[in-house]
Design an enzyme around this catalytic site. Sequence first.
Site, PDB file in Angstrom:
ATOM      1  CE1 TYR A 235      76.292  18.957  62.347  1.00  0.00           C
ATOM      2  CE2 TYR A 235      75.917  19.399  64.697  1.00  0.00           C
ATOM      3  CZ  TYR A 235      75.914  19.811  63.423  1.00  0.00           C
ATOM      4  OH  TYR A 235      75.115  20.977  63.161  1.00  0.00           O
ATOM      5  CB  SER A 236      76.489  10.593  66.598  1.00  0.00           C
ATOM      6  OG  SER A 236      76.985   9.225  66.771  1.00  0.00           O
TER       7      SER A 236
END
Length: 317
Positions: free
Chosen positions: A88-89
């Site tokens: 989820y960067s």
Amino acid sequence: MKQRPPARDNGRVTSAVPDLAALRPRLPSPLQHVEDGRFARRGVRLLLKRDDLIHPELPGNKWRKLELNLRAAAEAGAHTLLTFGGAYSNHLRATAAAGRLLGFATIGVIRGAELADKPLNPSLARCAADGMRLHFVDRAAYRRKAEPETAAALRERFGPYYAVPEGGSNALAVQGCTALGRELHGASDVVAVACGTGGTLAGLAAGLAPDQRALGIPVLKGGTPHFLAAETERLQYAAFGGRRGTWDLDDRFHCGGYARRTPELDAFAADFEDRHGIPLERLYVAKLLLGLTTLAQEGAFPPGSTVTAVVTGAPTP
């Protein structure tokens, strides 16, 4: 280690220094006063530094951390950017977008080999759509990402590249974030930012005036003392040769760790959105504002203070 091919061909890449001004970043970012009774009752003024409005695809601290790295990559003649992150960067998304907009090929080394056989989440799907080549590694290998042997193996597999560390935090990123502090001279007593790797806090504190204080709100667990204190100091030494500015951390508001949420956090974020009509990104910004609201109610800020929250990103569509 598994990898997923790019969603499309980035085309021919040139090594000319990119014209970042052509992307029309909105700088300085807007500063917005928010009337909130939980602060006003304590005599505290709340401002939002809307870094989420700098650029629709490179928002917030991602623009500030990537700008000097992108210039350095181009000046070094690099055609490819390689960086690291979780599923989820926001940093991966910003790097992929920068590659598409400026003509770099991009590679993302993703934590979690098991993700290679699963449908892409919206964040990684956006990376792939922007042309990023996704390379999934197991968590043990990911922990070795800074070791020379890992870099050698990646270069053997992918060829030459310009490496940007996880979260984009290196000396150049820290230097880029000093502009955030300079933009807030005379505007605030305390400037707070959510922290994942410490790079934005390190640069922010260095850019503030001597009578201002930076406050970091970690969004992940780190033990006591929090590892980000040492990392922020390390980054300042790398960027400036020593510690700069006045800064500290309050690690009570991670809500269980990175990408973790609690009913309290969700209720707070929904209430803040209803009060002020500002959508809150949950992984960083909501935790930051929950922390500041709690601190205000605890009397941590003297009456007459102005506190600024740096809004580093917007909710994922």
